[in-house]
Write an enzyme that holds these catalytic residues in place. Structure first.
Site, mmCIF file in Angstrom:
data_model
loop_
_atom_site.group_PDB
_atom_site.id
_atom_site.type_symbol
_atom_site.label_atom_id
_atom_site.label_comp_id
_atom_site.label_asym_id
_atom_site.label_seq_id
_atom_site.Cartn_x
_atom_site.Cartn_y
_atom_site.Cartn_z
ATOM 1 N N HIS A 1 0.839 -1.201 0.000
ATOM 2 C CA HIS A 1 0.000 0.000 0.000
ATOM 3 C C HIS A 1 0.876 1.254 0.000
ATOM 4 O O HIS A 1 0.681 2.166 -0.807
ATOM 5 C CB HIS A 1 -0.901 -0.037 1.233
ATOM 6 N N GLU A 2 1.862 1.280 0.902
ATOM 7 C CA GLU A 2 2.733 2.455 1.003
ATOM 8 C C GLU A 2 3.612 2.600 -0.232
ATOM 9 O O GLU A 2 3.818 3.712 -0.740
ATOM 10 C CB GLU A 2 3.595 2.368 2.269
ATOM 11 N N HIS B 1 1.694 4.250 -2.997
ATOM 12 C CA HIS B 1 1.611 5.703 -2.819
ATOM 13 C C HIS B 1 2.845 6.384 -3.406
ATOM 14 O O HIS B 1 2.752 7.399 -4.106
ATOM 15 C CB HIS B 1 1.531 6.058 -1.328
ATOM 16 N N GLU C 1 -6.259 6.565 -1.805
ATOM 17 C CA GLU C 1 -6.150 5.437 -0.893
ATOM 18 C C GLU C 1 -6.651 4.152 -1.554
ATOM 19 O O GLU C 1 -6.069 3.077 -1.392
ATOM 20 C CB GLU C 1 -6.947 5.707 0.388
#
Length: 260
Positions: A132-133, A136, A192
């Site tokens: 997820h990070e 980003h 997100e």
């Protein structure tokens, strides 16, 4: 000329980004190279301050697990890098009960030990957060959050109240990080959701079971219900997030099965 005005207007406040999860730097007009370089400087300063305060974890079993997962996922993340800038992935693990993790431009990843230890995360669940990070950073979501200079001071205040209360003495240091480029507002729910999708596929490519993303967010949802979790405050609702992940799971599992 425009860039110089941006830096003056921002007052060289902090770039450090709390993603997914947290606060984001809005840098008007910053190119990727500048964004990444400033992020690296701020990250190094944060690490130094964390070390001085005795909260930088570099040797625990929790650190070793997170670092091993970062190393395993890094080659696959680099294959997806379309930013035109090579990332120097780095990890800082902060000793804190806070349920949080975030990323800064150029691949500077920060985990708080609480998110792993309090939720008793498996390696696959840690990989879900890492993916997820990483997404980003790879999709440069910080650049998508570039906004008006007027937001900066407001965002600094929001960030200090938001993180400082939950992580104590180190909270403001993590937000200020040497005051270099500007603290912004949290990632939008749309970004997100993109990070959820990209992270799911990335963890699968690295050989981590994508089904763990569901159990991760179920754990986060329970924790949020019990104590309130800042990590989730700007995300899609837990019900929506889990439903979307279930929809994307077959594609991720197909990728994962090819790695076995």
């Amino acid at each position: 000329m425009v860039k110089n005005k941006v830096f003056i207007a921002l007052g060289f406040s902090t770039l450090f980004i709390m993603s997914g999860c947290t606060t984001i730097a809005d840098m008007a007009g910053a190119d990727s190279a500048t964004l990444n370089a400033t992020s690296a400087q701020s990250f190094a300063k944060m690490q130094q301050e964390a070390k001085q305060k005795g909260v930088l974890d570099t040797s625990s079993s929790t650190y070793q697990r997170i670092y091993t997962i970062l190393q395993r996922m890094e080659p696959y993340a680099n294959q997806l890098n379309r930013t035109g800038q090579a990332f120097q992935w780095q990890l800082a693990v902060i000793k804190s009960d806070t349920l949080n993790a975030y990323v800064a431009p150029g691949g500077k990843v920060v985990f708080y030990t609480g998110i792993v230890n309090r939720l008793n995360l498996s390696d696959d669940e840690i990989a879900a957060i890492m993916g997820h990070e990483m997404t980003h950073a790879l999709e440069e979501h910080a650049k998508n959050k570039i906004g008006a200079d007027a937001l900066t001071n407001l965002a600094i205040d929001i960030g200090k109240n938001y993180a400082g209360q939950s992580i104590g003495q180190f909270g403001n240091a993590a937000i200020d990080l040497g005051s270099q480029v500007g603290v912004g507002l949290p990632y939008s729910r749309n970004l997100e959701t993109r990070a959820d999708y990209g992270g799911l596929m990335l963890m699968a490519k690295a050989g981590y079971n994508p089904q763990a993303a569901l159990t991760l967010w179920e754990k986060m949802s329970r924790a949020q219900g019990n104590t309130g979790v800042s990590f989730l405050s700007t995300h899609p609702s837990n019900t929506q997030r889990i439903a979307e992940m279930k929809n994307n799971l077959p594609a991720a599992i197909a990728i994962y099965n090819r790695t076995r």
